[in-house]
Design a protein around this motif. Structure first.
Motif, PDB file in Angstrom:
ATOM      1  N   ASN A  58       0.806  -1.224   0.000  1.00  0.00           N
ATOM      2  CA  ASN A  58       0.000   0.000   0.000  1.00  0.00           C
ATOM      3  C   ASN A  58       0.842   1.278   0.000  1.00  0.00           C
ATOM      4  O   ASN A  58       0.475   2.284   0.619  1.00  0.00           O
ATOM      5  CB  ASN A  58      -0.970   0.005   1.197  1.00  0.00           C
ATOM      6  CG  ASN A  58      -1.969  -1.134   1.121  1.00  0.00           C
ATOM      7  OD1 ASN A  58      -2.567  -1.380   0.074  1.00  0.00           O
ATOM      8  ND2 ASN A  58      -2.128  -1.865   2.213  1.00  0.00           N
ATOM      9  N   PHE A  59       1.955   1.237  -0.711  1.00  0.00           N
ATOM     10  CA  PHE A  59       2.812   2.422  -0.830  1.00  0.00           C
ATOM     11  C   PHE A  59       2.121   3.433  -1.739  1.00  0.00           C
ATOM     12  O   PHE A  59       1.778   3.116  -2.885  1.00  0.00           O
ATOM     13  CB  PHE A  59       4.174   2.026  -1.402  1.00  0.00           C
ATOM     14  CG  PHE A  59       5.168   3.147  -1.428  1.00  0.00           C
ATOM     15  CD1 PHE A  59       6.081   3.299  -0.398  1.00  0.00           C
ATOM     16  CD2 PHE A  59       5.202   4.056  -2.481  1.00  0.00           C
ATOM     17  CE1 PHE A  59       7.009   4.334  -0.404  1.00  0.00           C
ATOM     18  CE2 PHE A  59       6.114   5.094  -2.508  1.00  0.00           C
ATOM     19  CZ  PHE A  59       7.029   5.233  -1.463  1.00  0.00           C
ATOM     20  N   THR A  60       1.924   4.655  -1.245  1.00  0.00           N
ATOM     21  CA  THR A  60       1.168   5.675  -1.972  1.00  0.00           C
ATOM     22  C   THR A  60       1.797   7.045  -1.752  1.00  0.00           C
ATOM     23  O   THR A  60       2.188   7.376  -0.627  1.00  0.00           O
ATOM     24  CB  THR A  60      -0.301   5.723  -1.481  1.00  0.00           C
ATOM     25  OG1 THR A  60      -0.871   4.414  -1.553  1.00  0.00           O
ATOM     26  CG2 THR A  60      -1.125   6.690  -2.310  1.00  0.00           C
ATOM     27  N   ARG A  61       1.891   7.826  -2.815  1.00  0.00           N
ATOM     28  CA  ARG A  61       2.299   9.224  -2.667  1.00  0.00           C
ATOM     29  C   ARG A  61       1.075  10.035  -2.250  1.00  0.00           C
ATOM     30  O   ARG A  61       0.001   9.915  -2.847  1.00  0.00           O
ATOM     31  CB  ARG A  61       2.857   9.774  -3.982  1.00  0.00           C
ATOM     32  CG  ARG A  61       3.349  11.219  -3.875  1.00  0.00           C
ATOM     33  CD  ARG A  61       3.746  11.760  -5.236  1.00  0.00           C
ATOM     34  NE  ARG A  61       4.952  11.153  -5.736  1.00  0.00           N
ATOM     35  CZ  ARG A  61       6.182  11.653  -5.574  1.00  0.00           C
ATOM     36  NH1 ARG A  61       6.341  12.780  -4.897  1.00  0.00           N
ATOM     37  NH2 ARG A  61       7.230  11.043  -6.077  1.00  0.00           N
ATOM     38  N   PHE A  91       4.290  10.523   1.784  1.00  0.00           N
ATOM     39  CA  PHE A  91       4.034   9.147   1.376  1.00  0.00           C
ATOM     40  C   PHE A  91       3.386   8.408   2.544  1.00  0.00           C
ATOM     41  O   PHE A  91       3.569   8.778   3.713  1.00  0.00           O
ATOM     42  CB  PHE A  91       5.341   8.425   1.005  1.00  0.00           C
ATOM     43  CG  PHE A  91       6.102   9.051  -0.128  1.00  0.00           C
ATOM     44  CD1 PHE A  91       5.846   8.685  -1.441  1.00  0.00           C
ATOM     45  CD2 PHE A  91       7.067  10.018   0.125  1.00  0.00           C
ATOM     46  CE1 PHE A  91       6.548   9.270  -2.484  1.00  0.00           C
ATOM     47  CE2 PHE A  91       7.773  10.607  -0.905  1.00  0.00           C
ATOM     48  CZ  PHE A  91       7.508  10.236  -2.218  1.00  0.00           C
ATOM     49  N   LYS A  92       2.648   7.353   2.214  1.00  0.00           N
ATOM     50  CA  LYS A  92       2.158   6.458   3.253  1.00  0.00           C
ATOM     51  C   LYS A  92       2.295   5.023   2.767  1.00  0.00           C
ATOM     52  O   LYS A  92       2.365   4.752   1.560  1.00  0.00           O
ATOM     53  CB  LYS A  92       0.714   6.772   3.642  1.00  0.00           C
ATOM     54  CG  LYS A  92      -0.324   6.487   2.575  1.00  0.00           C
ATOM     55  CD  LYS A  92      -1.727   6.753   3.133  1.00  0.00           C
ATOM     56  CE  LYS A  92      -2.791   6.422   2.078  1.00  0.00           C
ATOM     57  NZ  LYS A  92      -4.164   6.615   2.624  1.00  0.00           N
ATOM     58  N   TYR A  93       2.314   4.094   3.709  1.00  0.00           N
ATOM     59  CA  TYR A  93       2.549   2.684   3.398  1.00  0.00           C
ATOM     60  C   TYR A  93       2.264   1.865   4.648  1.00  0.00           C
ATOM     61  O   TYR A  93       2.137   2.408   5.761  1.00  0.00           O
ATOM     62  CB  TYR A  93       3.993   2.471   2.938  1.00  0.00           C
ATOM     63  CG  TYR A  93       5.015   3.210   3.776  1.00  0.00           C
ATOM     64  CD1 TYR A  93       5.422   2.733   5.018  1.00  0.00           C
ATOM     65  CD2 TYR A  93       5.557   4.420   3.326  1.00  0.00           C
ATOM     66  CE1 TYR A  93       6.334   3.430   5.785  1.00  0.00           C
ATOM     67  CE2 TYR A  93       6.471   5.124   4.103  1.00  0.00           C
ATOM     68  CZ  TYR A  93       6.858   4.620   5.327  1.00  0.00           C
ATOM     69  OH  TYR A  93       7.764   5.318   6.093  1.00  0.00           O
ATOM     70  N   ASP A  94       2.174   0.565   4.490  1.00  0.00           N
ATOM     71  CA  ASP A  94       2.048  -0.337   5.632  1.00  0.00           C
ATOM     72  C   ASP A  94       3.439  -0.628   6.180  1.00  0.00           C
ATOM     73  O   ASP A  94       4.388  -0.883   5.420  1.00  0.00           O
ATOM     74  CB  ASP A  94       1.384  -1.650   5.214  1.00  0.00           C
ATOM     75  CG  ASP A  94      -0.056  -1.471   4.788  1.00  0.00           C
ATOM     76  OD1 ASP A  94      -0.617  -0.373   5.017  1.00  0.00           O
ATOM     77  OD2 ASP A  94      -0.629  -2.418   4.224  1.00  0.00           O
ATOM     78  N   THR A  95       3.553  -0.611   7.492  1.00  0.00           N
ATOM     79  CA  THR A  95       4.846  -0.850   8.115  1.00  0.00           C
ATOM     80  C   THR A  95       4.648  -1.512   9.471  1.00  0.00           C
ATOM     81  O   THR A  95       3.508  -1.757   9.894  1.00  0.00           O
ATOM     82  CB  THR A  95       5.628   0.460   8.251  1.00  0.00           C
ATOM     83  OG1 THR A  95       6.966   0.177   8.669  1.00  0.00           O
ATOM     84  CG2 THR A  95       4.988   1.403   9.261  1.00  0.00           C
ATOM     85  N   TRP A  96       5.749  -1.789  10.141  1.00  0.00           N
ATOM     86  CA  TRP A  96       5.652  -2.411  11.460  1.00  0.00           C
ATOM     87  C   TRP A  96       6.224  -1.499  12.545  1.00  0.00           C
ATOM     88  O   TRP A  96       7.093  -0.675  12.296  1.00  0.00           O
ATOM     89  CB  TRP A  96       6.349  -3.772  11.505  1.00  0.00           C
ATOM     90  CG  TRP A  96       7.790  -3.785  11.062  1.00  0.00           C
ATOM     91  CD1 TRP A  96       8.275  -4.173   9.852  1.00  0.00           C
ATOM     92  CD2 TRP A  96       8.937  -3.397  11.849  1.00  0.00           C
ATOM     93  NE1 TRP A  96       9.642  -4.043   9.819  1.00  0.00           N
ATOM     94  CE2 TRP A  96      10.077  -3.575  11.035  1.00  0.00           C
ATOM     95  CE3 TRP A  96       9.107  -2.904  13.138  1.00  0.00           C
ATOM     96  CZ2 TRP A  96      11.363  -3.270  11.479  1.00  0.00           C
ATOM     97  CZ3 TRP A  96      10.391  -2.600  13.593  1.00  0.00           C
ATOM     98  CH2 TRP A  96      11.492  -2.788  12.765  1.00  0.00           C
ATOM     99  N   VAL A  97       5.702  -1.687  13.733  1.00  0.00           N
ATOM    100  CA  VAL A  97       6.266  -1.107  14.948  1.00  0.00           C
ATOM    101  C   VAL A  97       6.363  -2.242  15.958  1.00  0.00           C
ATOM    102  O   VAL A  97       5.742  -3.301  15.799  1.00  0.00           O
ATOM    103  CB  VAL A  97       5.397   0.040  15.514  1.00  0.00           C
ATOM    104  CG1 VAL A  97       5.349   1.216  14.550  1.00  0.00           C
ATOM    105  CG2 VAL A  97       3.982  -0.444  15.829  1.00  0.00           C
ATOM    106  N   LEU A  98       7.145  -2.032  16.997  1.00  0.00           N
ATOM    107  CA  LEU A  98       7.230  -3.024  18.070  1.00  0.00           C
ATOM    108  C   LEU A  98       7.624  -2.340  19.366  1.00  0.00           C
ATOM    109  O   LEU A  98       8.071  -1.202  19.370  1.00  0.00           O
ATOM    110  CB  LEU A  98       8.194  -4.162  17.718  1.00  0.00           C
ATOM    111  CG  LEU A  98       9.644  -3.846  17.337  1.00  0.00           C
ATOM    112  CD1 LEU A  98      10.514  -3.597  18.570  1.00  0.00           C
ATOM    113  CD2 LEU A  98      10.259  -5.014  16.536  1.00  0.00           C
TER     114      LEU A  98
END
Length: 364
Positions: A130-133, A144-151
């Protein structure tokens, strides 16, 4: 005397623990794995939450994945390792929720970006869901936005430690080494040494002269109940070189407000000026992270001020093999602020080198 292959990892940060996990999950020949580290989750004071060791950076990391375009071949090679880690973290987030890994929306805004960002260059969007400008952003910025992880960094380190200790019977030695050669005083029969010391401890002592610290200071915030930043991480890169970001720590770990990136700074003391600057930028960019007291005054509920020294290297992450004395050594250090992002991927590269050594020894 055991006839098992002896393997010793020096360094119990996220690179050392992740490399150990890769080996335990994949190596099939009889072996014994030992981790030696001055700091780490095996240190009783760390487990009790009593330690303030800023030189052990892993617990204080914001620990999220922020992809970026590759400016050279080294960065592109490291990008590949981040994608291997991304894949592993997807499986851990589903299969091991106790790892604290959570996938969220990542957003970044860049003021005065370079051409690599403007063109979303090579290494930026590959294998990112879901990488989007972003189209509607503040004047002077791109987004930009995208799916990512946190922990939750402390919890993830404990997850790795318990898994290695209980499930895979890895041995831990709480000890500071003055040289890699000193490993032979603890483990006989010239073990294979995997060097995951942040600053690159050398065989005869001293450290890799290419290594240097990048000082970071962040604030761990107890957010208000209606905080909108528990399911997203947002980063601003400012034209003046400052970064302002929020990173949620899953499993009720609060929210990280950051941060600073100060190369060649060795101070582990909390700096009041940095704290006040972080609060000022946080109030401007993330006011929803503030609470309101009985008098209607807005404030940040700061749980902890984190200071850590990210172990960087001028030419980037070092993964290579050498033989010194009777020991084979596989180096895996110099990740800078990308320790978590590279962690599992770099472990896989180390494992490839390990198989090559074992193949020569056993003529596989």
């Amino acid at each position: 005397m055991s006839n098992k292959q002896q393997i010793v990892i020096v360094g119990a940060g996220v690179l050392g623990l992740s490399t150990a996990l890769v080996i335990c999950e994949n190596l099939t020949i009889p072996h014994e794995l030992t981790i030696i580290g001055e700091y780490g989750p095996h240190d009783p004071s760390m487990n009790a939450g009593l330690s303030n060791y800023a030189r052990y950076t892993s617990p204080w990391a914001g620990a999220h994945f922020r992809p970026f375009p590759s400016k050279n071949s080294q960065e592109y090679a490291e990008m590949k390792l981040t994608r291997l880690t991304l894949s592993k973290f997807k499986s851990l987030s589903y299969g091991c929720p106790e790892s604290s890994i959570k996938f969220v929306e990542g957003v970044e805004y860049l003021e005065n970006p370079d051409e690599f960002y403007k063109t979303a260059g090579k290494g930026y969007s590959e294998e990112i869901d879901n990488f989007t400008r972003l189209e509607d952003v503040k004047e002077g910025y791109i987004g930009f936005k995208y799916d990512t992880w946190v922990l939750n960094a402390p919890m993830y380190l404990q997850f790795l430690y318990r898994k290695l200790l209980i499930e895979y019977d890895v041995k831990f030695i709480n000890q500071k080494l003055e040289s890699l050669k000193q490993v032979n005083e603890y483990i006989p029969n010239q073990p294979i040494i995997i060097n995951c010391t942040g600053m690159g401890l050398q065989y005869n002592g001293g450290y890799d002269p290419e290594c240097f610290p990048i000082r970071g200071q962040t604030l761990l915030i107890n957010p208000p109940k209606d905080c909108p930043y528990l399911d997203k991480t947002i980063t601003y890169q400012h034209a003046d070189g400052n970064w302002t970001f929020v990173i949620p720590r899953p499993l009720n770990g609060g929210v990280i407000l950051g941060g600073t990136k100060q190369p060649n700074e060795w101070s582990t003391e909390i700096r009041r000026d940095d704290t006040e600057a972080l609060k000022k930028r946080g109030e401007a960019y993330f006011p929803e992270l503030m609470k309101v007291d009985e008098d209607g005054k807005r404030y940040f509920d700061v749980l902890k001020i984190n200071v850590g020294l990210r172990p960087a290297r001028k030419s980037g992450l070092r993964i290579e093999t050498e033989k010194r004395g009777g020991n084979y050594i596989i180096h895996n250090y110099g990740a800078g602020g990308m320790g978590y992002e590279l962690s599992y991927g770099s472990g896989l590269k180390v494992y490839e080198n390990l198989l090559a050594i074992i193949g020569r020894q056993y003529k596989l």
